[in-house]
Design a protein around this motif. Structure first.
Motif, mmCIF file in Angstrom:
data_model
loop_
_atom_site.group_PDB
_atom_site.id
_atom_site.type_symbol
_atom_site.label_atom_id
_atom_site.label_comp_id
_atom_site.label_asym_id
_atom_site.label_seq_id
_atom_site.Cartn_x
_atom_site.Cartn_y
_atom_site.Cartn_z
ATOM 1 N N ASP A 69 -8.267 -11.124 4.880
ATOM 2 C CA ASP A 69 -8.030 -9.677 4.938
ATOM 3 C C ASP A 69 -6.573 -9.370 4.616
ATOM 4 O OD1 ASP A 69 -10.642 -9.427 5.737
ATOM 5 O OD2 ASP A 69 -10.167 -9.187 7.873
ATOM 6 N N LYS A 70 -6.370 -8.353 3.799
ATOM 7 C CA LYS A 70 -5.005 -7.916 3.474
ATOM 8 C C LYS A 70 -4.673 -6.679 4.299
ATOM 9 C CE LYS A 70 -3.956 -10.764 0.105
ATOM 10 N NZ LYS A 70 -2.963 -11.790 0.333
ATOM 11 N N VAL A 71 -3.500 -6.690 4.926
ATOM 12 C CA VAL A 71 -3.068 -5.572 5.765
ATOM 13 C C VAL A 71 -1.706 -5.110 5.267
ATOM 14 C CG1 VAL A 71 -2.742 -4.812 8.137
ATOM 15 C CG2 VAL A 71 -4.163 -6.779 7.681
ATOM 16 N N GLU A 72 -1.491 -3.798 5.307
ATOM 17 C CA GLU A 72 -0.231 -3.212 4.865
ATOM 18 C C GLU A 72 0.777 -3.252 6.021
ATOM 19 O OE1 GLU A 72 1.079 -0.588 1.440
ATOM 20 O OE2 GLU A 72 -0.890 -1.390 1.800
ATOM 21 N N ARG A 73 1.885 -3.969 5.844
ATOM 22 C CA ARG A 73 2.925 -4.008 6.869
ATOM 23 C C ARG A 73 3.975 -2.949 6.549
ATOM 24 N NH1 ARG A 73 7.333 -8.570 8.575
ATOM 25 N NH2 ARG A 73 8.195 -7.351 10.265
ATOM 26 N N VAL A 74 4.329 -2.157 7.564
ATOM 27 C CA VAL A 74 5.280 -1.056 7.376
ATOM 28 C C VAL A 74 6.606 -1.446 8.008
ATOM 29 C CG1 VAL A 74 5.721 1.370 7.874
ATOM 30 C CG2 VAL A 74 3.388 0.600 7.474
ATOM 31 N N MET A 127 4.771 -0.848 -0.073
ATOM 32 C CA MET A 127 4.713 -1.597 1.164
ATOM 33 C C MET A 127 4.130 -2.982 0.897
ATOM 34 S SD MET A 127 5.624 0.467 3.658
ATOM 35 C CE MET A 127 6.160 2.135 3.486
ATOM 36 N N PRO A 128 4.689 -4.009 1.557
ATOM 37 C CA PRO A 128 4.154 -5.351 1.338
ATOM 38 C C PRO A 128 2.835 -5.553 2.064
ATOM 39 C CG PRO A 128 5.949 -5.392 2.925
ATOM 40 C CD PRO A 128 5.848 -3.994 2.424
ATOM 41 N N LYS A 129 1.914 -6.226 1.407
ATOM 42 C CA LYS A 129 0.640 -6.574 2.042
ATOM 43 C C LYS A 129 0.756 -7.994 2.575
ATOM 44 C CE LYS A 129 -2.713 -3.586 -0.133
ATOM 45 N NZ LYS A 129 -3.548 -3.043 0.901
ATOM 46 N N ILE A 130 0.227 -8.200 3.783
ATOM 47 C CA ILE A 130 0.246 -9.543 4.371
ATOM 48 C C ILE A 130 -1.179 -9.941 4.718
ATOM 49 C CG2 ILE A 130 2.590 -9.325 5.301
ATOM 50 C CD1 ILE A 130 1.345 -8.763 8.043
ATOM 51 N N ASN A 131 -1.405 -11.246 4.868
ATOM 52 C CA ASN A 131 -2.714 -11.749 5.269
ATOM 53 C C ASN A 131 -2.948 -11.459 6.745
ATOM 54 O OD1 ASN A 131 -3.191 -12.782 2.724
ATOM 55 N ND2 ASN A 131 -2.353 -14.795 3.238
ATOM 56 N N GLY A 132 -4.209 -11.403 7.146
ATOM 57 C CA GLY A 132 -4.565 -11.104 8.525
ATOM 58 C C GLY A 132 -4.036 -12.113 9.528
#
Length: 187
Positions: free
Chosen positions: A60-65, A1-6
């Motif tokens: 912050d890194k967040v996992e985008r689904v 899954m790609p991680k995106i910035n907050g």
């Protein structure tokens, strides 16, 4: 899954957070006078409907689904559950009727809708943006009533009340925008 910035979170994104899948409902980017900027995100859990407000800083890194979308045909409703069928494989899926909210009355037998899946689990369903309905009750047309932006109330065959232009009469088919719940055009 790609991680995106907050700070890259947008409404409609699905995020993996605290071990669950959350849909971003509302996103406000806040830049306080003191300290770093952050995104205030209102999220809804896709499995149980809980709501959560969370702050994400740009670091912050967040996992985008990404959800897989399939066109499915609506079959029937029983005990608050909606049953859909995959038109290619004939597999059936049931979802909670509350998932559609106030758009539930626009769901018609045999209608093709988009169901979103995550790892073979059905999470969400969306009704088409434009649906054809028939007016069951409205006021009669009054001659000379041609004021700009004058609308009259009408009740549709599914029980929903909408405002329609004065030239639209009873038993006419109209197209309703399901996102705004408003009259769009004649069918």
């Amino acid at each position: 899954m790609p991680k995106i910035n907050g700070n890259e979170i947008r409404p409609g994104y699905v995020l993996e957070h605290d071990g669950g899948l959350w849909g971003a409902v509302k996103v406000d980017h806040v830049k306080p006078g003191k300290g770093g900027a952050f995104a205030q995100v209102e999220m809804k859990n896709l499995r149980d409907g809980r709501k959560l407000n969370e702050r994400f800083r740009s670091a912050d890194k967040v996992e985008r689904v990404r959800l897989e979308q399939k066109d499915m045909q609506f079959l029937f409703e029983s005990d608050g559950q909606l049953t859909f069928m995959d038109v290619e494989t004939y597999d059936q899926v049931t979802l909670d009727a509350e998932l559609l909210g106030d758009r539930r009355p626009f769901l018609q037998d045999g209608m093709t809708i988009v169901v979103e899946f995550h790892d073979e689990e059905a999470l969400n369903a969306t009704v088409p943006q434009k649906v054809t309905c028939v007016i069951v009750e409205t006021e009669p047309v009054v001659k000379g009533q041609t004021a700009a932006n004058s609308f009259k109330p009408a009740i549709l065959d599914n029980g929903v009340r909408v405002m329609v232009p004065p030239f639209v009469g009873q038993d006419e088919a109209i197209i309703v925008n399901t996102e705004t719940m408003e009259y769009s055009e004649r069918a």
